[in-house]
Design a protein around this motif. Structure first.
Motif, PDB file in Angstrom:
ATOM      1  N   GLU A 259      62.089  49.500  70.446  1.00 42.88           N
ATOM      2  CA  GLU A 259      61.783  49.502  69.018  1.00 42.88           C
ATOM      3  C   GLU A 259      60.337  49.117  68.794  1.00 42.88           C
ATOM      4  O   GLU A 259      59.713  48.451  69.638  1.00 42.88           O
ATOM      5  N   ALA A 260      59.815  49.548  67.676  1.00 39.71           N
ATOM      6  CA  ALA A 260      58.439  49.230  67.288  1.00 39.71           C
ATOM      7  C   ALA A 260      58.393  49.111  65.772  1.00 39.71           C
ATOM      8  O   ALA A 260      59.173  49.761  65.058  1.00 39.71           O
ATOM      9  N   SER A 261      57.483  48.292  65.282  1.00 36.92           N
ATOM     10  CA  SER A 261      57.359  48.111  63.838  1.00 36.92           C
ATOM     11  C   SER A 261      55.915  47.790  63.474  1.00 36.92           C
ATOM     12  O   SER A 261      55.150  47.255  64.294  1.00 36.92           O
ATOM     13  N   TYR A 262      55.571  48.138  62.253  1.00 34.22           N
ATOM     14  CA  TYR A 262      54.266  47.775  61.706  1.00 34.22           C
ATOM     15  C   TYR A 262      54.509  47.032  60.394  1.00 34.22           C
ATOM     16  O   TYR A 262      55.187  47.535  59.491  1.00 34.22           O
ATOM     17  N   SER A 263      53.970  45.820  60.300  1.00 34.80           N
ATOM     18  CA  SER A 263      54.137  44.986  59.115  1.00 34.80           C
ATOM     19  C   SER A 263      52.792  44.798  58.431  1.00 34.80           C
ATOM     20  O   SER A 263      51.772  44.576  59.087  1.00 34.80           O
ATOM     21  N   GLN A 264      52.813  44.876  57.115  1.00 37.65           N
ATOM     22  CA  GLN A 264      51.610  44.645  56.327  1.00 37.65           C
ATOM     23  C   GLN A 264      51.892  43.549  55.318  1.00 37.65           C
ATOM     24  O   GLN A 264      52.905  43.568  54.615  1.00 37.65           O
ATOM     25  N   TYR A 265      50.990  42.561  55.287  1.00 39.05           N
ATOM     26  CA  TYR A 265      51.142  41.423  54.391  1.00 39.05           C
ATOM     27  C   TYR A 265      49.863  41.272  53.584  1.00 39.05           C
ATOM     28  O   TYR A 265      48.771  41.130  54.137  1.00 39.05           O
ATOM     29  N   THR A 266      49.993  41.330  52.269  1.00 38.30           N
ATOM     30  CA  THR A 266      48.854  41.113  51.380  1.00 38.30           C
ATOM     31  C   THR A 266      49.173  39.945  50.463  1.00 38.30           C
ATOM     32  O   THR A 266      50.313  39.765  50.027  1.00 38.30           O
ATOM     33  N   ASN A 267      48.154  39.150  50.176  1.00 37.10           N
ATOM     34  CA  ASN A 267      48.361  37.970  49.351  1.00 37.10           C
ATOM     35  C   ASN A 267      47.084  37.680  48.585  1.00 37.10           C
ATOM     36  O   ASN A 267      45.991  37.706  49.143  1.00 37.10           O
ATOM     37  N   ARG A 268      47.248  37.420  47.307  1.00 34.55           N
ATOM     38  CA  ARG A 268      46.128  36.955  46.459  1.00 34.55           C
ATOM     39  C   ARG A 268      46.637  35.732  45.728  1.00 34.55           C
ATOM     40  O   ARG A 268      47.492  35.834  44.840  1.00 34.55           O
ATOM     41  N   THR A 269      46.137  34.554  46.129  1.00 37.89           N
ATOM     42  CA  THR A 269      46.663  33.305  45.598  1.00 37.89           C
ATOM     43  C   THR A 269      45.544  32.421  45.070  1.00 37.89           C
ATOM     44  O   THR A 269      44.530  32.225  45.742  1.00 37.89           O
ATOM     45  N   LEU A 270      45.747  31.901  43.869  1.00 39.75           N
ATOM     46  CA  LEU A 270      44.944  30.820  43.325  1.00 39.75           C
ATOM     47  C   LEU A 270      45.910  29.697  42.983  1.00 39.75           C
ATOM     48  O   LEU A 270      46.825  29.881  42.176  1.00 39.75           O
ATOM     49  N   GLN A 271      45.715  28.532  43.603  1.00 41.62           N
ATOM     50  CA  GLN A 271      46.667  27.437  43.426  1.00 41.62           C
ATOM     51  C   GLN A 271      45.946  26.099  43.436  1.00 41.62           C
ATOM     52  O   GLN A 271      45.084  25.847  44.280  1.00 41.62           O
ATOM     53  N   ARG A 272      46.297  25.257  42.471  1.00 42.02           N
ATOM     54  CA  ARG A 272      45.761  23.899  42.453  1.00 42.02           C
ATOM     55  C   ARG A 272      46.627  23.006  43.346  1.00 42.02           C
ATOM     56  O   ARG A 272      47.855  23.022  43.246  1.00 42.02           O
ATOM     57  N   LEU A 273      45.960  22.240  44.205  1.00 40.62           N
ATOM     58  CA  LEU A 273      46.652  21.380  45.162  1.00 40.62           C
ATOM     59  C   LEU A 273      46.095  19.969  45.068  1.00 40.62           C
ATOM     60  O   LEU A 273      45.026  19.731  44.507  1.00 40.62           O
ATOM     61  N   TYR A 274      46.865  19.059  45.658  1.00 40.30           N
ATOM     62  CA  TYR A 274      46.369  17.690  45.773  1.00 40.30           C
ATOM     63  C   TYR A 274      46.807  17.137  47.111  1.00 40.30           C
ATOM     64  O   TYR A 274      48.007  17.038  47.401  1.00 40.30           O
ATOM     65  N   GLN A 275      45.839  16.822  47.976  1.00 44.50           N
ATOM     66  CA  GLN A 275      46.118  16.127  49.227  1.00 44.50           C
ATOM     67  C   GLN A 275      45.513  14.717  49.085  1.00 44.50           C
ATOM     68  O   GLN A 275      46.135  13.854  48.493  1.00 44.50           O
ATOM     69  N   ALA A 276      44.339  14.515  49.594  1.00 44.72           N
ATOM     70  CA  ALA A 276      43.645  13.238  49.354  1.00 44.72           C
ATOM     71  C   ALA A 276      42.894  13.275  48.030  1.00 44.72           C
ATOM     72  O   ALA A 276      42.536  12.246  47.465  1.00 44.72           O
ATOM     73  N   GLN A 277      42.624  14.504  47.544  1.00 43.29           N
ATOM     74  CA  GLN A 277      41.934  14.680  46.274  1.00 43.29           C
ATOM     75  C   GLN A 277      42.329  16.032  45.699  1.00 43.29           C
ATOM     76  O   GLN A 277      42.936  16.859  46.363  1.00 43.29           O
ATOM     77  N   ALA A 278      41.975  16.246  44.437  1.00 42.26           N
ATOM     78  CA  ALA A 278      42.280  17.520  43.792  1.00 42.26           C
ATOM     79  C   ALA A 278      41.440  18.628  44.404  1.00 42.26           C
ATOM     80  O   ALA A 278      40.251  18.438  44.675  1.00 42.26           O
ATOM     81  N   GLU A 279      42.040  19.784  44.627  1.00 39.78           N
ATOM     82  CA  GLU A 279      41.329  20.922  45.192  1.00 39.78           C
ATOM     83  C   GLU A 279      41.994  22.207  44.722  1.00 39.78           C
ATOM     84  O   GLU A 279      43.107  22.197  44.180  1.00 39.78           O
ATOM     85  N   VAL A 280      41.304  23.312  44.928  1.00 33.50           N
ATOM     86  CA  VAL A 280      41.809  24.622  44.542  1.00 33.50           C
ATOM     87  C   VAL A 280      41.838  25.517  45.773  1.00 33.50           C
ATOM     88  O   VAL A 280      40.837  25.648  46.488  1.00 33.50           O
ATOM     89  N   SER A 281      42.994  26.101  46.042  1.00 38.00           N
ATOM     90  CA  SER A 281      43.122  27.068  47.135  1.00 38.00           C
ATOM     91  C   SER A 281      43.026  28.459  46.524  1.00 38.00           C
ATOM     92  O   SER A 281      43.830  28.828  45.665  1.00 38.00           O
ATOM     93  N   ASP A 282      42.033  29.210  46.958  1.00 37.67           N
ATOM     94  CA  ASP A 282      41.796  30.546  46.415  1.00 37.67           C
ATOM     95  C   ASP A 282      41.480  31.471  47.591  1.00 37.67           C
ATOM     96  O   ASP A 282      40.404  31.387  48.182  1.00 37.67           O
ATOM     97  N   TYR A 283      42.419  32.310  47.960  1.00 35.37           N
ATOM     98  CA  TYR A 283      42.192  33.183  49.112  1.00 35.37           C
ATOM     99  C   TYR A 283      42.888  34.524  48.917  1.00 35.37           C
ATOM    100  O   TYR A 283      43.815  34.665  48.110  1.00 35.37           O
ATOM    101  N   LYS A 284      42.421  35.485  49.706  1.00 40.68           N
ATOM    102  CA  LYS A 284      42.964  36.837  49.671  1.00 40.68           C
ATOM    103  C   LYS A 284      43.196  37.295  51.098  1.00 40.68           C
ATOM    104  O   LYS A 284      42.331  37.139  51.962  1.00 40.68           O
ATOM    105  N   THR A 285      44.374  37.851  51.368  1.00 47.75           N
ATOM    106  CA  THR A 285      44.741  38.270  52.716  1.00 47.75           C
ATOM    107  C   THR A 285      45.201  39.718  52.706  1.00 47.75           C
ATOM    108  O   THR A 285      45.919  40.148  51.791  1.00 47.75           O
ATOM    109  N   ASP A 286      44.797  40.455  53.712  1.00 45.03           N
ATOM    110  CA  ASP A 286      45.308  41.799  53.960  1.00 45.03           C
ATOM    111  C   ASP A 286      45.501  41.899  55.471  1.00 45.03           C
ATOM    112  O   ASP A 286      44.558  42.119  56.217  1.00 45.03           O
TER     113      ASP A 286
END
Length: 610
Positions: free
Chosen positions: A240-267
């Motif tokens: 068997e064989a397969s091809y997978s494609q994953y696209t993502n466009r995310t803007l998200q406010r996060l807090y770890q040690a301080q407030a931050e913004v995660s903004d990335y795009k994936t293809d």
């Protein structure tokens, strides 16, 4: 399903994990289900804990039949029939009206879904057949911001608006050549997940945006296999064989040690491939059975292209001493690709940071015994042990991805390493009693442990799934005059849970980032809820006429009115306790909300079949 992989079978699923509150699959179309908790068939890839293998009914070759159902939450229509002597069809379509029902009940979220299935099977000749299969689901969840009250306030503070579409289309071709059968499967599956959330649900300004996500997963698969029947042996081999494609466009406010913004795009595009071979043997007297198989999988992501690292052997054996007693056991090693949400995650610079992840691995074994005193009564007992390795571990929380539970949204979109381990072990008892056309009773009890550790140097602690025991009892009783009554008892041990981090949760920047409290993972699963039991009852009455049937049912869920108690939720009052402090040090005044649910839910339904 009929040889076609269906990765998403639930509405409102969590991307990157399993789960979902409502199944897309219409049970009326199912002919049989094989549920493998070990010794997975070698031609089934990507399974760690279980394989659910559906076989749908074929369409009716003699007549056209249809069934309509009107229930408390949905309306559905299904049908079975034929186009000609060689081609049959089967279909189902369902539309929920949960938005109307939930609004009447005063709930703060309003879900709605549509789903459909179709199967078309054509006998091209006496030795060739072609099957087409499609499954689709459309989900929408709005927020009922008009609803008031503390419970509604908490849910509305973090639940996003959700839109999901998922579908799988596939075709299989089968050629029968004497003792040999060749099969080819081609399929494509798709998931489009969109989440949007504004702080306080105020969309008047983009400054209030805390989450905007659009993520699409697609996978095209091709599998070819041959099966040979040679006296007591059945051989199977394939690729068997397969091809997978994953696209993502995310803007998200996060807090770890301080407030931050995660903004990335994936293809991201990933090629995967595998091969397998297996042999089944049944002795001439049918008392001894065995199955041995091996498969190997790989992909072009990171270091996962070395197939010898993912060699997956499996063996199962069974022996019947007589018609009443038999024993069996199995052992195997299995691998699964990490979720696309993890493989495609990027940091602030746009770099894929999880390229060192490995296939997740499990070594699984079980042994059991069956006893059939007569044709109506059956008992079984089985012990099992599973050891998991290479589990993705969150670098932020130091918690395995598999232990974070399922919630609306996305799982796995964070920095991970394949260092965590896990184990589950226990014993299961099963009893069945059937009197044809009168009584059917089934009961099962599973006593188990589910544990994990961050690495080999750590100690095992309870996982999110460590309920310790599960008891299920169900039965139906066929009464005169076409009445029937059914019931189900479910009793489950208390789930472990993690206390909240009050200091972090009360910070204004932290709370505003996700609208819900943060857990104190240094105290992971140190607390445990109480046990919970629920009883459901259903009564059916059927009326038969010349060319059609009318069915009426009453379904009573939780007839005992059992209350499920959850940990009290830590909630912001919205009032800042120290407004004169710097923004990074400001804190909300907090409060606790009791979380207890459970009520009798009656449902009246009508079914028409013609």
């Amino acid at each position: 399903m009929d040889g076609i992989e269906i990765p998403n079978i639930n509405h409102f699923s969590t991307q990157g994990a399993s789960g979902g509150p409502v199944s897309i699959v219409n049970a009326d179309l199912i002919r049989e289900i094989n549920f493998y908790t070990g010794a997975f068939p070698a031609n089934r890839s990507g399974a760690l804990s279980a394989v659910l293998d559906f076989s749908l009914r074929d369409g009716d070759p003699d007549k056209q039949t249809f069934k309509g159902t009107l229930g408390a939450s949905e309306i559905s229509l299904s049908g079975s029939g034929h186009f000609n002597k060689r081609t049959t069809y089967l279909f189902s379509i369902r539309q929920s009206y949960l938005q109307l029902l939930f609004k009447m009940l005063g709930l703060p979220f309003l879900p709605n879904y549509i789903d459909g299935q179709v199967k078309i099977k054509s006998h091209l000749s006496d030795s060739d057949e072609l099957t087409f299969l499609a499954l689709a689901g459309i989900d929408k969840m709005k927020l009922n911001t008009d609803e008031k009250g503390e419970d509604a306030e908490y849910l509305l503070s973090y639940l996003p608006q959700i839109n999901q579409e998922t579908f799988t289309v596939g075709a299989s071709y089968r050629h029968y050549a004497g003792h040999h059968t060749q099969s080819i499967y081609l399929s494509h599956n798709y998931l489009n997940n969109r989440n949007v959330k504004y702080r306080n649900n105020d969309e008047s300004s983009e400054d209030n945006l805390t989450l905007r996500l659009r993520s699409v997963e697609q996978k095209t698969s091709l599998r070819a296999e041959n099966r040979s029947y040679l006296n007591q042996w059945t051989l199977r081999e394939g690729v068997e064989a397969s091809y997978s494609q994953y696209t993502n466009r995310t803007l998200q406010r996060l807090y770890q040690a301080q407030a931050e913004v995660s903004d990335y795009k994936t293809d991201l595009g990933i090629w995967s491939w595998g091969l397998f071979v297996s042999a089944d043997y049944t002795s001439p007297d049918k008392r001894f059975t065995s199955s041995i198989g091996v498969r190997s999988d790989a992909s072009d992501y990171g270091t996962m292209s070395r197939m010898w690292k993912q060699i997956s052997p499996r063996l199962s054996l069974g022996y019947a001493f007589n018609e009443q007693w038999s024993v069996g056991g199995n052992i195997g090693i299995y691998y699964q690709l990490p979720p696309y949400t993890a493989l495609g995650f990027k940091d602030e610079s746009g770099k894929l940071i999880n390229r060192e992840l490995d296939y997740t691995r499990v070594t699984s074994g079980s042994i059991g015994m069956d006893w059939h005193p007569d044709s109506r009564l059956a008992f079984s007992i089985e012990g099992f042990y599973k050891q998991y390795g290479n589990i993705p571990l969150s670098l932020a929380d130091h918690i395995p991805l598999a232990c974070k539970g399922n919630d609306y949204g996305v799982s796995g979109n964070e920095a991970l390493v394949s260092s965590a381990q896990g184990q589950s072990y226990g014993i299961e008892l099963l009893a069945r009693w059937q009197v044809p056309e009168k009584i059917s009773l089934t009961g099962s009890l599973t006593v188990f442990r589910s544990e994990y550790r961050n690495s080999k140097a750590s100690s095992y602690i309870p996982s999110a799934w460590d309920n310790r025991f599960i008891l299920n009892m169900s039965g139906t009783w066929e009464l005169p005059r076409r009445w029937s009554i059914g019931g189900k008892l479910s009793y489950i041990g208390g789930t472990p849970y993690t206390p909240y981090d009050i200091e972090k949760s009360s910070l204004v920047e932290a709370w505003d980032a996700q609208g819900r409290p943060y857990h104190d993972y240094t105290l992971y699963n140190t607390e445990r809820l109480g046990n919970f039991a629920q009883v459901d009852v259903r009564v059916d009455k059927n009326y038969y006429f010349r060319h059609w049937r009318l069915g009426v049912y009453i379904d009573l869920q939780n007839v005992t009115g059992s209350r499920l108690k959850q940990p009290d939720v830590l909630m912001s009052t919205g009032e800042i306790d120290n407004p004169s402090a710097p923004l990074a040090e400001q804190r909300y005044k907090m409060k606790y909300l009791k979380q207890e649910s459970g009520t009798l839910i009656p449902t009246l339904g009508i079914t028409v079949e013609f």
